[in-house]
Design an enzyme around this catalytic site. Structure first.
Site, mmCIF file in Angstrom:
data_model
loop_
_atom_site.group_PDB
_atom_site.id
_atom_site.type_symbol
_atom_site.label_atom_id
_atom_site.label_comp_id
_atom_site.label_asym_id
_atom_site.label_seq_id
_atom_site.Cartn_x
_atom_site.Cartn_y
_atom_site.Cartn_z
ATOM 1 N N GLN A 43 -17.291 13.692 -13.350
ATOM 2 C CA GLN A 43 -17.186 12.438 -12.611
ATOM 3 C C GLN A 43 -17.845 11.248 -13.328
ATOM 4 O O GLN A 43 -17.523 10.112 -13.029
ATOM 5 C CB GLN A 43 -17.783 12.615 -11.205
ATOM 6 C CG GLN A 43 -16.975 13.590 -10.354
ATOM 7 C CD GLN A 43 -17.576 13.797 -8.977
ATOM 8 O OE1 GLN A 43 -18.444 14.643 -8.805
ATOM 9 N NE2 GLN A 43 -17.133 13.033 -8.005
ATOM 10 N N HIS A 63 -4.308 14.617 -16.452
ATOM 11 C CA HIS A 63 -3.345 14.175 -17.471
ATOM 12 C C HIS A 63 -1.922 14.570 -17.088
ATOM 13 O O HIS A 63 -0.981 13.824 -17.320
ATOM 14 C CB HIS A 63 -3.691 14.786 -18.839
ATOM 15 C CG HIS A 63 -4.977 14.259 -19.409
ATOM 16 N ND1 HIS A 63 -5.646 14.847 -20.451
ATOM 17 C CD2 HIS A 63 -5.731 13.182 -19.057
ATOM 18 C CE1 HIS A 63 -6.758 14.168 -20.727
ATOM 19 N NE2 HIS A 63 -6.822 13.149 -19.880
ATOM 20 N N ASP A 76 -11.341 10.460 -18.375
ATOM 21 C CA ASP A 76 -11.450 10.411 -19.843
ATOM 22 C C ASP A 76 -12.676 9.613 -20.287
ATOM 23 O O ASP A 76 -13.375 9.997 -21.215
ATOM 24 C CB ASP A 76 -10.201 9.767 -20.471
ATOM 25 C CG ASP A 76 -8.978 10.676 -20.359
ATOM 26 O OD1 ASP A 76 -9.099 11.756 -19.730
ATOM 27 O OD2 ASP A 76 -7.914 10.311 -20.895
ATOM 28 N N ARG A 101 -30.274 15.322 -10.112
ATOM 29 C CA ARG A 101 -29.353 16.462 -10.047
ATOM 30 C C ARG A 101 -28.086 16.087 -10.818
ATOM 31 O O ARG A 101 -27.405 15.123 -10.470
ATOM 32 C CB ARG A 101 -29.005 16.795 -8.588
ATOM 33 C CG ARG A 101 -28.039 17.946 -8.532
ATOM 34 C CD ARG A 101 -27.507 18.320 -7.162
ATOM 35 N NE ARG A 101 -26.382 19.196 -7.404
ATOM 36 C CZ ARG A 101 -25.215 19.155 -6.776
ATOM 37 N NH1 ARG A 101 -25.019 18.329 -5.772
ATOM 38 N NH2 ARG A 101 -24.236 19.973 -7.123
ATOM 39 N N HIS A 146 -19.598 22.456 -11.816
ATOM 40 C CA HIS A 146 -19.168 21.517 -10.761
ATOM 41 C C HIS A 146 -17.661 21.288 -10.963
ATOM 42 O O HIS A 146 -17.217 20.173 -11.280
ATOM 43 C CB HIS A 146 -19.981 20.234 -10.850
ATOM 44 C CG HIS A 146 -19.960 19.382 -9.610
ATOM 45 N ND1 HIS A 146 -21.099 18.971 -8.954
ATOM 46 C CD2 HIS A 146 -18.940 18.841 -8.903
ATOM 47 C CE1 HIS A 146 -20.778 18.214 -7.913
ATOM 48 N NE2 HIS A 146 -19.457 18.121 -7.862
ATOM 49 N N ASN A 190 -21.281 24.472 -7.663
ATOM 50 C CA ASN A 190 -21.258 23.429 -6.639
ATOM 51 C C ASN A 190 -20.081 23.660 -5.692
ATOM 52 O O ASN A 190 -18.930 23.723 -6.131
ATOM 53 C CB ASN A 190 -21.091 22.048 -7.275
ATOM 54 C CG ASN A 190 -20.995 20.972 -6.196
ATOM 55 O OD1 ASN A 190 -21.970 20.677 -5.525
ATOM 56 N ND2 ASN A 190 -19.810 20.429 -5.977
ATOM 57 N N GLU A 191 -20.372 23.780 -4.416
ATOM 58 C CA GLU A 191 -19.364 23.870 -3.368
ATOM 59 C C GLU A 191 -18.218 24.809 -3.733
ATOM 60 O O GLU A 191 -17.072 24.360 -3.945
ATOM 61 C CB GLU A 191 -18.815 22.479 -3.049
ATOM 62 C CG GLU A 191 -19.895 21.529 -2.581
ATOM 63 C CD GLU A 191 -19.343 20.195 -2.090
ATOM 64 O OE1 GLU A 191 -18.125 19.966 -2.202
ATOM 65 O OE2 GLU A 191 -20.129 19.397 -1.566
ATOM 66 N N ASN A 333 -25.064 20.586 0.899
ATOM 67 C CA ASN A 333 -24.329 19.326 0.755
ATOM 68 C C ASN A 333 -23.740 18.987 2.117
ATOM 69 O O ASN A 333 -22.987 19.792 2.685
ATOM 70 C CB ASN A 333 -23.177 19.469 -0.246
ATOM 71 C CG ASN A 333 -23.659 19.677 -1.677
ATOM 72 O OD1 ASN A 333 -24.863 19.727 -1.938
ATOM 73 N ND2 ASN A 333 -22.729 19.791 -2.601
ATOM 74 N N TYR A 335 -22.075 15.805 4.779
ATOM 75 C CA TYR A 335 -21.582 14.426 4.889
ATOM 76 C C TYR A 335 -21.208 14.023 6.319
ATOM 77 O O TYR A 335 -21.625 12.991 6.803
ATOM 78 C CB TYR A 335 -20.356 14.236 3.989
ATOM 79 C CG TYR A 335 -20.696 14.225 2.510
ATOM 80 C CD1 TYR A 335 -20.946 13.028 1.862
ATOM 81 C CD2 TYR A 335 -20.771 15.406 1.776
ATOM 82 C CE1 TYR A 335 -21.258 12.996 0.502
ATOM 83 C CE2 TYR A 335 -21.084 15.382 0.418
ATOM 84 C CZ TYR A 335 -21.330 14.167 -0.212
ATOM 85 O OH TYR A 335 -21.650 14.143 -1.549
ATOM 86 N N GLU A 401 -26.780 16.997 -1.510
ATOM 87 C CA GLU A 401 -25.828 15.883 -1.461
ATOM 88 C C GLU A 401 -25.766 15.327 -0.060
ATOM 89 O O GLU A 401 -25.662 16.073 0.920
ATOM 90 C CB GLU A 401 -24.406 16.316 -1.837
ATOM 91 C CG GLU A 401 -24.153 16.385 -3.304
ATOM 92 C CD GLU A 401 -22.699 16.713 -3.642
ATOM 93 O OE1 GLU A 401 -21.785 16.277 -2.913
ATOM 94 O OE2 GLU A 401 -22.497 17.423 -4.637
#
Ligand code: BGC
Length: 508
Positions: A43, A63, A76, A101, A146, A190-191, A333, A335, A401
């Site tokens: 990311q 892509h 990219d 992290r 991740h 991760n997750e 994590n 939200y 998170e």
């Protein structure tokens, strides 16, 4: 960067800090409670083919399927953190954070994901990053994986094939050997819940249409791969490196649509077991293995559909014991929340049909740029309590998170409200419910590529100008706010839309 902007605080912010300091009723974060912010390699790093990095499934996916990314973009270049990591570390320091992290890109270290070809330049990059973090007085909290699996391993089946387990262990060994002297807080995956979704939906890499089958194979092998790495650490590294290992589990808090409906209440329980319990029960519960409700429902449906056995793979009794207890803390994590009813939906077979639950429309406040994120602070306290009730009082929880998506405004008052109200609920979990929450991580340190939402949804405490070739970073108001929190170790209590009624009712 941040320090020169401090004079520019809004009057509102100053008033808030004063009020917070004067408010004797405001609870304080415990002395050893730690604050940090998070990112992940794909990311933010960019440099997707630089210095010997191999191709990952997110390179391939963006892509070959720009149509599946809302703005057709890719990682990219992303936020160019591969080149600007020092600025990112400085941002954390300026906010008074105690840890960073971040994740390691497997294909930067091993271009094909295999142990016979190690890319020294990749190792050098993470050595520089880890040293920069430590030299700035911060601790690295490192996620091994991740979602950016080396494409070569995906060609062998990815996590749907158990071949992955030995390669994940070999990768982890390289990480322990090279970085374990300085990294004492690890998460393996991760997750896994969301990565497994890449085998169920077309919007997450690898984007395979193997509904109701691939998702469970991927989950099963992720759990086994995680356990394998935990045991590897225990056997060869723990005594010397003295670190802790966990995996990041994500969950939306769930609330029955009709409070008095037994069906909806049962569906809500099922929802939590099919999301968090799926991964947490094998690792954290006393008995281990998948939640009973998943085993029963998926088996019954599989047999009715004509499968000879359950589509949910089973653990042998040795494997149940091997997987159980393979986490030193709970990395959460969190939200938002979902409103849940009983009902059938989704393809046949599919994970959604297996759950037997429906996510119903709610009228909670929402993020404008995210379809799934509701602003429901009480949910974080409820899920923390649920974890304590299910998996034991002594379990330490690190929130790895929590954050809010918007369009990237610098004056991000809604994000501040989100973070403030959620952290107040974390304080309640600590002070009222006596839950052992040891730290809190904001997602995200900087604006970044938000997976299939591309650059149209921003979570950063720091704004990144994606039109600028230099990717200039600018602190948002929320960065100043977080600095106040880390300095005072309290939440500016009277900020904006905080639900006072609830606070008074509960004695804050
Ligand atoms: C993921 C992040 C993601 C964030 C916001 C989490 O599910 O770990 O990579 O950007 O949520 O969607």
């Amino acid at each position: 960067m941040l320090s020169c902007k401090i004079q520019c605080f809004t009057i509102l912010n100053i008033v808030i800090i004063v009020m917070a300091r004067n408010n004797s009723k405001n609870y304080t974060f415990p002395k050893d409670f730690i604050f940090g912010a998070a990112t992940s390699a794909y990311q933010i790093e960019g440099a997707w083919n630089v210095d010997g990095k191999g191709q990952s499934i997110w390179d391939t996916f963006t892509h070959t399927h720009p149509d599946r990314i809302s703005d057709g973009s890719n990682g990219d270049d992303a936020a160019k953190s591969y080149f600007k990591y020092k600025e990112d570390v400085r941002a954390l320091k300026e906010m008074g954070m105690q840890f960073y992290r971040f994740s390691i890109s497997w294909s930067r270290i091993m271009p094909q994901g295999l142990p016979n070809n190690i890319n020294q330049k990749g190792i050098d990059y993470y050595n520089r990053l880890i040293d920069e973090v430590i030299n700035n007085g911060l601790k690295p909290v490192v996620t091994m994986f991740h979602w950016d699996l080396p494409q070569y391993l995906q060609d062998l089946g990815g996590f749907a094939s158990d071949v992955i387990i030995i390669y994940f262990e070999a990768y982890a060994e390289v990480l322990f050997e090279n970085f374990g002297d300085r990294v004492h807080m690890w998460t393996t995956i991760n997750e896994p819940y969301n990565h497994a979704f890449g085998y169920e939906v077309m919007t997450l890499a690898p984007g395979l249409n193997t509904t109701g089958v691939g998702i469970y194979l991927a989950a099963h092998n992720m759990i086994k791969a995680h356990a394998r790495v935990y045991h590897l650490y225990d056997k060869h590294y723990r005594a010397k490196q003295k670190g802790k290992i966990s995996l990041n589990l994500s969950v939306q808090w769930s609330v029955p649509e009709h409070k008095n409906s037994t069906d909806d209440k049962e569906a809500t329980k099922a929802e939590l077991e099919f999301t968090l319990g799926w991964y947490a029960h094998p690792i954290y519960s006393k008995e281990g293995d998948y939640p009973q409700i998943m085993k029963d429902r998926i088996r019954n449906l599989s047999l009715a559909e004509g499968f000879p056995t359950s589509r949910l793979p089973s653990f042998t009794s040795e494997e149940i014991v091997y997987v159980k207890g393979t986490a030193d803390y709970f990395a959460l994590n969190q939200y938002g929340s979902y409103l849940i009813a009983k009902g059938d939906t989704g393809a046949n077979p599919s994970y959604f049909r297996d759950k037997g639950t429906l996510i119903e429309p709610d009228n909670w406040p929402k993020s404008e740029t995210s379809t799934w994120e509701s602003v429901t602070p009480k949910g974080i306290r409820n899920i923390i309590k649920w974890i304590k009730e299910q998996y034991g009082e002594e379990l330490e929880i690190l929130i790895t998170e929590n954050g809010f998506a918007d369009n990237g405004e610098l004056n991000d008052i809604i994000r501040i409200n989100y973070l403030a109200t959620y952290m107040i609920e974390v304080l309640k979990a600590i002070h009222f419910d006596k839950c052992k929450v040891i730290g809190y991580t904001v997602w995200s340190l900087i604006d970044n590529l938000e997976w299939s939402n591309g650059y149209s949804s921003k979570f950063g405490l720091y704004h990144v100008d994606f039109n600028d070739p230099d990717r200039k970073r600018t602190p948002k108001q929320s960065a100043h706010f977080m600095r106040n929190v880390t300095e005072t170790r309290q939440i500016p209590y009277n900020y904006g839309i905080i639900d006072r009624e609830l606070d008074e009712e509960e004695g804050l």
